[in-house]
Scaffold this motif. Structure first.
Motif, PDB file in Angstrom:
ATOM      1  N   GLU A   1       4.002  -2.551 -16.812  1.00 38.16           N
ATOM      2  CA  GLU A   1       3.811  -3.984 -17.021  1.00 38.16           C
ATOM      3  C   GLU A   1       2.382  -4.408 -16.756  1.00 38.16           C
ATOM      4  O   GLU A   1       1.860  -5.319 -17.407  1.00 38.16           O
ATOM      5  CB  GLU A   1       4.766  -4.777 -16.125  1.00 38.16           C
ATOM      6  N   LYS A   2       1.710  -3.732 -15.836  1.00 38.47           N
ATOM      7  CA  LYS A   2       0.327  -4.104 -15.513  1.00 38.47           C
ATOM      8  C   LYS A   2      -0.582  -3.914 -16.722  1.00 38.47           C
ATOM      9  O   LYS A   2      -1.435  -4.754 -17.012  1.00 38.47           O
ATOM     10  CB  LYS A   2      -0.176  -3.259 -14.329  1.00 38.47           C
ATOM     11  N   ILE A   3      -0.405  -2.805 -17.442  1.00 36.60           N
ATOM     12  CA  ILE A   3      -1.236  -2.545 -18.620  1.00 36.60           C
ATOM     13  C   ILE A   3      -0.925  -3.554 -19.723  1.00 36.60           C
ATOM     14  O   ILE A   3      -1.836  -4.071 -20.386  1.00 36.60           O
ATOM     15  CB  ILE A   3      -1.014  -1.107 -19.131  1.00 36.60           C
ATOM     16  N   ALA A   4       0.367  -3.835 -19.931  1.00 41.08           N
ATOM     17  CA  ALA A   4       0.760  -4.799 -20.952  1.00 41.08           C
ATOM     18  C   ALA A   4       0.198  -6.183 -20.644  1.00 41.08           C
ATOM     19  O   ALA A   4      -0.313  -6.881 -21.540  1.00 41.08           O
ATOM     20  CB  ALA A   4       2.281  -4.851 -21.060  1.00 41.08           C
ATOM     21  N   LEU A   5       0.268  -6.600 -19.385  1.00 39.43           N
ATOM     22  CA  LEU A   5      -0.274  -7.902 -18.989  1.00 39.43           C
ATOM     23  C   LEU A   5      -1.781  -7.944 -19.187  1.00 39.43           C
ATOM     24  O   LEU A   5      -2.332  -8.940 -19.670  1.00 39.43           O
ATOM     25  CB  LEU A   5       0.069  -8.185 -17.526  1.00 39.43           C
ATOM     26  N   LEU A   6      -2.456  -6.858 -18.830  1.00 40.45           N
ATOM     27  CA  LEU A   6      -3.909  -6.797 -18.982  1.00 40.45           C
ATOM     28  C   LEU A   6      -4.302  -6.926 -20.447  1.00 40.45           C
ATOM     29  O   LEU A   6      -5.257  -7.638 -20.793  1.00 40.45           O
ATOM     30  CB  LEU A   6      -4.422  -5.473 -18.405  1.00 40.45           C
ATOM     31  N   GLY A   7      -3.556  -6.247 -21.326  1.00 40.28           N
ATOM     32  CA  GLY A   7      -3.838  -6.341 -22.761  1.00 40.28           C
ATOM     33  C   GLY A   7      -3.630  -7.747 -23.299  1.00 40.28           C
ATOM     34  O   GLY A   7      -4.423  -8.242 -24.106  1.00 40.28           O
ATOM     35  N   ALA A   8      -2.551  -8.398 -22.854  1.00 45.18           N
ATOM     36  CA  ALA A   8      -2.277  -9.763 -23.307  1.00 45.18           C
ATOM     37  C   ALA A   8      -3.349 -10.729 -22.817  1.00 45.18           C
ATOM     38  O   ALA A   8      -3.828 -11.597 -23.569  1.00 45.18           O
ATOM     39  CB  ALA A   8      -0.903 -10.202 -22.805  1.00 45.18           C
TER      40      ALA A   8
ATOM     41  N   ARG B   1       0.853 -13.354 -12.726  1.00 42.94           N
ATOM     42  CA  ARG B   1       1.914 -12.353 -12.789  1.00 42.94           C
ATOM     43  C   ARG B   1       1.355 -10.949 -12.540  1.00 42.94           C
ATOM     44  O   ARG B   1       1.979 -10.148 -11.832  1.00 42.94           O
ATOM     45  CB  ARG B   1       2.597 -12.425 -14.163  1.00 42.94           C
ATOM     46  N   LEU B   2       0.181 -10.666 -13.092  1.00 41.90           N
ATOM     47  CA  LEU B   2      -0.446  -9.369 -12.874  1.00 41.90           C
ATOM     48  C   LEU B   2      -0.748  -9.147 -11.396  1.00 41.90           C
ATOM     49  O   LEU B   2      -0.533  -8.042 -10.867  1.00 41.90           O
ATOM     50  CB  LEU B   2      -1.738  -9.268 -13.689  1.00 41.90           C
ATOM     51  N   MET B   3      -1.236 -10.182 -10.716  1.00 42.60           N
ATOM     52  CA  MET B   3      -1.512 -10.059  -9.290  1.00 42.60           C
ATOM     53  C   MET B   3      -0.238  -9.754  -8.510  1.00 42.60           C
ATOM     54  O   MET B   3      -0.222  -8.893  -7.619  1.00 42.60           O
ATOM     55  CB  MET B   3      -2.149 -11.356  -8.764  1.00 42.60           C
ATOM     56  N   THR B   4       0.865 -10.448  -8.862  1.00 45.25           N
ATOM     57  CA  THR B   4       2.140 -10.228  -8.182  1.00 45.25           C
ATOM     58  C   THR B   4       2.634  -8.805  -8.392  1.00 45.25           C
ATOM     59  O   THR B   4       3.044  -8.126  -7.436  1.00 45.25           O
ATOM     60  CB  THR B   4       3.200 -11.224  -8.694  1.00 45.25           C
ATOM     61  N   VAL B   5       2.605  -8.335  -9.639  1.00 43.28           N
ATOM     62  CA  VAL B   5       3.071  -6.978  -9.948  1.00 43.28           C
ATOM     63  C   VAL B   5       2.202  -5.943  -9.246  1.00 43.28           C
ATOM     64  O   VAL B   5       2.715  -4.948  -8.712  1.00 43.28           O
ATOM     65  CB  VAL B   5       3.065  -6.745 -11.478  1.00 43.28           C
ATOM     66  N   ALA B   6       0.881  -6.156  -9.235  1.00 42.29           N
ATOM     67  CA  ALA B   6      -0.035  -5.203  -8.590  1.00 42.29           C
ATOM     68  C   ALA B   6       0.223  -5.134  -7.087  1.00 42.29           C
ATOM     69  O   ALA B   6       0.194  -4.045  -6.489  1.00 42.29           O
ATOM     70  CB  ALA B   6      -1.477  -5.610  -8.865  1.00 42.29           C
TER      71      ALA B   6
ATOM     72  N   ILE C   1       3.089  -5.785  -5.544  1.00 39.01           N
ATOM     73  CA  ILE C   1       4.354  -5.089  -5.358  1.00 39.01           C
ATOM     74  C   ILE C   1       4.152  -3.583  -5.480  1.00 39.01           C
ATOM     75  O   ILE C   1       4.681  -2.789  -4.699  1.00 39.01           O
ATOM     76  CB  ILE C   1       5.407  -5.573  -6.379  1.00 39.01           C
ATOM     77  N   HIS C   2       3.347  -3.172  -6.467  1.00 37.92           N
ATOM     78  CA  HIS C   2       3.077  -1.751  -6.691  1.00 37.92           C
ATOM     79  C   HIS C   2       2.344  -1.150  -5.496  1.00 37.92           C
ATOM     80  O   HIS C   2       2.689  -0.050  -5.033  1.00 37.92           O
ATOM     81  CB  HIS C   2       2.242  -1.587  -7.959  1.00 37.92           C
ATOM     82  N   ARG C   3       1.333  -1.875  -4.973  1.00 38.54           N
ATOM     83  CA  ARG C   3       0.590  -1.372  -3.819  1.00 38.54           C
ATOM     84  C   ARG C   3       1.493  -1.283  -2.596  1.00 38.54           C
ATOM     85  O   ARG C   3       1.414  -0.319  -1.820  1.00 38.54           O
ATOM     86  CB  ARG C   3      -0.597  -2.290  -3.512  1.00 38.54           C
ATOM     87  N   SER C   4       2.359  -2.273  -2.418  1.00 39.45           N
ATOM     88  CA  SER C   4       3.278  -2.275  -1.282  1.00 39.45           C
ATOM     89  C   SER C   4       4.252  -1.101  -1.359  1.00 39.45           C
ATOM     90  O   SER C   4       4.514  -0.427  -0.353  1.00 39.45           O
ATOM     91  CB  SER C   4       4.051  -3.600  -1.248  1.00 39.45           C
ATOM     92  N   THR C   5       4.759  -0.834  -2.562  1.00 39.57           N
ATOM     93  CA  THR C   5       5.684   0.285  -2.754  1.00 39.57           C
ATOM     94  C   THR C   5       4.996   1.608  -2.476  1.00 39.57           C
ATOM     95  O   THR C   5       5.557   2.492  -1.808  1.00 39.57           O
ATOM     96  CB  THR C   5       6.233   0.282  -4.192  1.00 39.57           C
ATOM     97  N   GLU C   6       3.763   1.758  -2.960  1.00 39.38           N
ATOM     98  CA  GLU C   6       3.018   2.987  -2.715  1.00 39.38           C
ATOM     99  C   GLU C   6       2.764   3.177  -1.228  1.00 39.38           C
ATOM    100  O   GLU C   6       2.862   4.286  -0.703  1.00 39.38           O
ATOM    101  CB  GLU C   6       1.685   2.950  -3.465  1.00 39.38           C
ATOM    102  N   SER C   7       2.445   2.083  -0.527  1.00 38.93           N
ATOM    103  CA  SER C   7       2.186   2.157   0.914  1.00 38.93           C
ATOM    104  C   SER C   7       3.437   2.574   1.669  1.00 38.93           C
ATOM    105  O   SER C   7       3.384   3.400   2.589  1.00 38.93           O
ATOM    106  CB  SER C   7       1.683   0.801   1.412  1.00 38.93           C
ATOM    107  N   GLN C   8       4.594   2.006   1.274  1.00 36.85           N
ATOM    108  CA  GLN C   8       5.854   2.369   1.927  1.00 36.85           C
ATOM    109  C   GLN C   8       6.215   3.822   1.668  1.00 36.85           C
ATOM    110  O   GLN C   8       6.668   4.534   2.558  1.00 36.85           O
ATOM    111  CB  GLN C   8       6.966   1.448   1.434  1.00 36.85           C
ATOM    112  N   ASP C   9       5.990   4.282   0.419  1.00 36.63           N
ATOM    113  CA  ASP C   9       6.283   5.680   0.083  1.00 36.63           C
ATOM    114  C   ASP C   9       5.405   6.624   0.887  1.00 36.63           C
ATOM    115  O   ASP C   9       5.860   7.667   1.368  1.00 36.63           O
ATOM    116  CB  ASP C   9       6.070   5.920  -1.419  1.00 36.63           C
ATOM    117  N   TRP C  10       4.137   6.250   1.049  1.00 38.26           N
ATOM    118  CA  TRP C  10       3.215   7.085   1.814  1.00 38.26           C
ATOM    119  C   TRP C  10       3.621   7.127   3.286  1.00 38.26           C
ATOM    120  O   TRP C  10       3.572   8.184   3.918  1.00 38.26           O
ATOM    121  CB  TRP C  10       1.791   6.552   1.666  1.00 38.26           C
TER     122      TRP C  10
END
Length: 463
Positions: free
Chosen positions: A247-254, A432-437, A439-448
């Protein structure tokens, strides 16, 4: 020329100078000598490439009129350029990932030089060929060079945050200072020295040839995915899959398509907006003022990108909102201020207000370019970078072709209002891109963190 124009230009110049001279250690990054050498080499090449582009801009339309073509003929030539960028440019630009970004950059130089040569012929078919070559070159300019820079920067092991320095400097010089000097130089060749409207195109070809020589002698080749098993169709599928699955790439393109579509529409509309009754306005001087405003924006962006807070995804929401308001000004002024019915004369009061707004919009453009480059470097996968970036330009070129084809079918206020809505929508998508990004960073941090905890728990078993 009216004092108003000089005061506006001088005020902007003073602000840009103050911004550059007042930068503190917080606004600058400590870099290595190797990076500075690499950055300066890229800035030299990029400035030469942009000089080749900017030199042509002020005299394309005028050259076609000297050959006796009317507005409809010239409109079809411009549509051919954008259509070529959408069709052929996307294919050629996507080959950069497989065949090499250095080769693609050299192809840009050759294509644009050939396009400049066609300007010597008054034959419509030859001029059409030139527009097609120019469309291909434009796609390469806005994909191959940035893709080469990002890949080479990472390959040489430079700090990721240093990319922002190169981006902001490239826009400051290439889209600001070089644009102003190119406009003045083109005017000198055409009017003052009397070489005629084809002279800027010959000068552009010379700058492109010099840039090509620097590329051939100093750049190394890099690729996205050079795998022999992937043909062009497979590359397109990989790029389309990346856009649809992330979704981040799609939002960036739009976001990019909405902003750039509004920007290119503004290029066609600012002249009739400031002189609706054939007011005598200094087009070249106003163009230089716009470029100075763009330099102001890129200088501001360099400060913002050098700091951890605010993040680029955050401040760009405000930038898009301000841009939306500035392009709404023609609608507001036309409804609140009675238009003049006197033909000729100087710029009106409403025109002055709009000019201030347009300068603010150009400052937003100056912030946009290095910021969107930064976000692209973060979110677009390396193996298909050029292909995806050219995918982003497909809806943009469709939009511009439609606008060009129907430019006389709608009132100017409707066109500006449409651009304002697009920019406001870009601000919403940016949020929306900021929100998705996040969430993605938070998920990566939790996984790490989870992975580290499992590793810590497993350590006693290895004793």
């Amino acid at each position: 020329m009216e004092t108003f124009y000089w005061l506006l230009f001088g005020g902007l110049a003073a602000v840009v100078a103050a911004l550059e001279l007042s930068k503190t250690g917080r606004d600058r990054s400590v870099t290595s000598a190797a990076f500075n050498s690499f950055k300066n080499n890229y800035l030299l090449v990029y400035s030469l490439m942009m000089a080749g582009d900017w030199l042509q801009g002020p005299y394309v339309y005028y050259l076609y009129t000297t050959y006796g073509y009317d507005k409809g003929d010239i409109g079809r030539l411009f549509i051919a350029g954008f259509g070529s960028s959408m069709l052929f440019g996307t294919i050629v630009g996507s080959l950069a990932d497989k065949q090499g970004r250095k080769r693609a950059s050299v192809t840009y130089c050759i294509s644009y030089i050939l396009s400049c040569i066609t300007k010597h012929s008054p034959q419509y078919k030859v001029l059409m060929l030139g527009r097609i070559l120019g469309g291909i070159a434009t796609s390469l300019l806005f994909s191959a060079f940035e893709s080469w820079l990002v890949a080479e920067h990472n390959k040489r092991g430079f700090e990721p945050r240093w990319l922002s320095i190169t981006f902001s400097k490239a826009i400051f010089f290439g889209n600001g200072l070089v644009a102003i000097v190119s406009g003045l130089f083109a005017n000198l060749l055409t009017d003052n020295l009397g070489f005629g409207p084809v002279a800027p195109f010959d000068a552009a070809a010379c700058f492109l040839a010099i840039g090509m020589a620097v590329i051939l002698s100093t750049w190394t080749e890099n690729y996205g995915d050079p795998s022999e098993s992937k043909d062009l169709l497979t590359q397109f599928k990989v790029a389309a899959s990346a856009i649809s699955s992330d979704e981040k790439i799609a939002l960036l393109g739009a976001i990019q398509s909405l902003f750039e579509g509004s920007m290119y529409t503004f290029v066609f509309l600012w002249t009739p907006a400031l002189s609706p009754n054939d007011e005598d306005i200094p087009h070249g001087f106003i163009f230089a003022t716009f470029m100075l405003s763009s330099m102001l924006g890129s200088s501001t962006a360099s400060r913002l990108l050098a700091r951890a807070v605010p993040k680029v995804e955050s401040y760009m929401q405000l930038v898009f909102s301000i841009a939306a308001f500035t392009l709404l000004l023609p609608v507001i002024t036309n409804s609140l201020i009675a238009p003049s019915t006197v033909k000729g004369g100087g710029i009106s009061f409403g025109g002055c207000i709009q000019l201030f707004g347009f300068c603010t919009f150009e400052a937003c453009v100056g912030i946009f370019w290095p910021s969107i480059m930064k976000m692209r470097s973060q979110y677009i996968p390396e193996e298909a970078r050029s292909t995806i970036m050219n995918f982003f330009r497909i809806p943009l070129n469709i939009f511009v072709c439609v606008v060009l084809y129907n430019v006389s079918a709608f009132p100017m206020t409707v066109m500006f209002g449409m651009c304002s809505v697009f920019l406001f929508l870009a601000a919403i998508l940016q949020r929306r891109l900021m929100t998705v990004a996040e969430i993605h960073r938070s998920t990566e941090s939790q996984d790490w963190s989870s992975l580290k905890e499992r590793d810590d728990e497993a350590e006693p078993l290895n004793i």
